[in-house]
Motif scaffolding. Sequence first.
Motif, PDB file in Angstrom:
ATOM      1  N   SER A  54      34.253  33.372  26.190  1.00 48.44           N
ATOM      2  CA  SER A  54      33.440  34.135  27.142  1.00 48.44           C
ATOM      3  C   SER A  54      32.627  33.211  28.042  1.00 48.44           C
ATOM      4  CB  SER A  54      32.510  35.081  26.377  1.00 48.44           C
ATOM      5  OG  SER A  54      31.638  35.754  27.263  1.00 48.44           O
ATOM      6  N   ARG A  55      31.996  32.212  27.464  1.00 48.21           N
ATOM      7  CA  ARG A  55      31.173  31.290  28.265  1.00 48.21           C
ATOM      8  C   ARG A  55      32.035  30.486  29.235  1.00 48.21           C
ATOM      9  NH1 ARG A  55      28.446  30.629  23.155  1.00 48.21           N
ATOM     10  NH2 ARG A  55      29.549  28.676  22.709  1.00 48.21           N
ATOM     11  N   LEU A  57      35.039  31.322  30.517  1.00 48.37           N
ATOM     12  CA  LEU A  57      35.570  32.163  31.589  1.00 48.37           C
ATOM     13  C   LEU A  57      34.482  32.580  32.568  1.00 48.37           C
ATOM     14  CD1 LEU A  57      38.180  34.447  29.765  1.00 48.37           C
ATOM     15  CD2 LEU A  57      38.552  32.343  31.052  1.00 48.37           C
ATOM     16  N   ALA A  58      33.285  32.832  32.075  1.00 44.86           N
ATOM     17  CA  ALA A  58      32.186  33.193  32.971  1.00 44.86           C
ATOM     18  C   ALA A  58      31.871  32.043  33.921  1.00 44.86           C
ATOM     19  CB  ALA A  58      30.943  33.579  32.161  1.00 44.86           C
ATOM     20  N   TRP A  59      31.833  30.820  33.386  1.00 52.64           N
ATOM     21  CA  TRP A  59      31.559  29.655  34.244  1.00 52.64           C
ATOM     22  C   TRP A  59      32.695  29.466  35.244  1.00 52.64           C
ATOM     23  CZ3 TRP A  59      34.203  25.201  35.321  1.00 52.64           C
ATOM     24  CH2 TRP A  59      33.513  24.228  36.027  1.00 52.64           C
ATOM     25  N   SER A  61      34.804  31.616  36.420  1.00 58.01           N
ATOM     26  CA  SER A  61      34.794  32.671  37.424  1.00 58.01           C
ATOM     27  C   SER A  61      33.749  32.396  38.493  1.00 58.01           C
ATOM     28  CB  SER A  61      34.527  34.028  36.755  1.00 58.01           C
ATOM     29  OG  SER A  61      34.493  35.061  37.709  1.00 58.01           O
ATOM     30  N   ALA A  62      32.563  31.985  38.072  1.00 63.92           N
ATOM     31  CA  ALA A  62      31.485  31.700  39.021  1.00 63.92           C
ATOM     32  C   ALA A  62      31.817  30.514  39.916  1.00 63.92           C
ATOM     33  CB  ALA A  62      30.182  31.448  38.268  1.00 63.92           C
ATOM     34  N   VAL A 170      38.650  39.060  26.343  1.00 65.37           N
ATOM     35  CA  VAL A 170      37.628  38.498  27.213  1.00 65.37           C
ATOM     36  C   VAL A 170      38.152  38.553  28.645  1.00 65.37           C
ATOM     37  CG1 VAL A 170      36.119  36.546  27.682  1.00 65.37           C
ATOM     38  CG2 VAL A 170      36.953  36.934  25.347  1.00 65.37           C
ATOM     39  N   SER A 173      35.470  37.651  33.966  1.00 68.78           N
ATOM     40  CA  SER A 173      34.022  37.554  34.190  1.00 68.78           C
ATOM     41  C   SER A 173      33.277  37.033  32.977  1.00 68.78           C
ATOM     42  CB  SER A 173      33.471  38.934  34.554  1.00 68.78           C
ATOM     43  OG  SER A 173      33.655  39.828  33.458  1.00 68.78           O
ATOM     44  N   GLY A 174      33.954  36.978  31.822  1.00 68.09           N
ATOM     45  CA  GLY A 174      33.308  36.611  30.567  1.00 68.09           C
ATOM     46  C   GLY A 174      32.928  37.815  29.733  1.00 68.09           C
ATOM     47  N   GLU A 175      33.067  39.015  30.304  1.00 61.22           N
ATOM     48  CA  GLU A 175      32.748  40.225  29.552  1.00 61.22           C
ATOM     49  C   GLU A 175      33.742  40.415  28.411  1.00 61.22           C
ATOM     50  OE1 GLU A 175      32.396  45.089  30.208  1.00 61.22           O
ATOM     51  OE2 GLU A 175      32.947  43.777  31.877  1.00 61.22           O
TER      52      GLU A 175
END
Length: 213
Positions: A54-55, A57-59, A61-62, A170, A173-175
């Motif tokens: 999650s962390r 993929l969130a990074w 994506s950003a 996951v 977005s990390g969601e």
Amino acid sequence: MDAQSRQILASLLSEPERLSTNAYDRETHSHDESFCAPHVPEVVIWPKTTAEISRILAWASAERVPVTAWGGGSSLEGNPIPLHGGIVLDLLQMSAVLEVLPSDMQVRVQPGLTGDALNQALAPAGLFFPVLPSSANVATLGGMLANNAGGIHAVKYGGIRDYVLQLEVVLASGEIIRTGSRSFKTAVGYDLGSLFIGSEGTLGTVSYTHLRA
């Protein structure tokens, strides 16, 4: 990818050494068993938990960094090749059998588990998982889900889609979401799990699955 980005990615892991930029690891993850042209990723990461996926993929994506999920690398179609470089997310260290439920004929597993290892874990309970490809000694459950695998027994037993009860996925977005339930049949709500099965990793990264056995 610059040094600062690599440092940030390493900080998202409980063990920073599970991120690699060495030439051997990158080359190994640049091709599968197909005749497709190889593409070398910038980094290879071995997550161990859903939270780490999650962390990452969130990074990514950003920062608009491409991510490609990797299982056994046994695809004959080029599915896990990182066409645009970026990050390869190797899930082989997430290979646990989380729970075997003999009376329910069900099992919960992580995506990096191979088909043969799954059946070895099921054998003492008198269960087996029939929908495996011929490469079940190296092919992982995550890869099988991504490709809706069936193998030579699919004519008799169906494809892997017929055995999935629940997924943890996951998103880019990390969601973290969960689809389905432990029930063999439900008429409630959308069948979101079927969207991810056969999507070849384009809609999300499966972090565990609950299967019929």
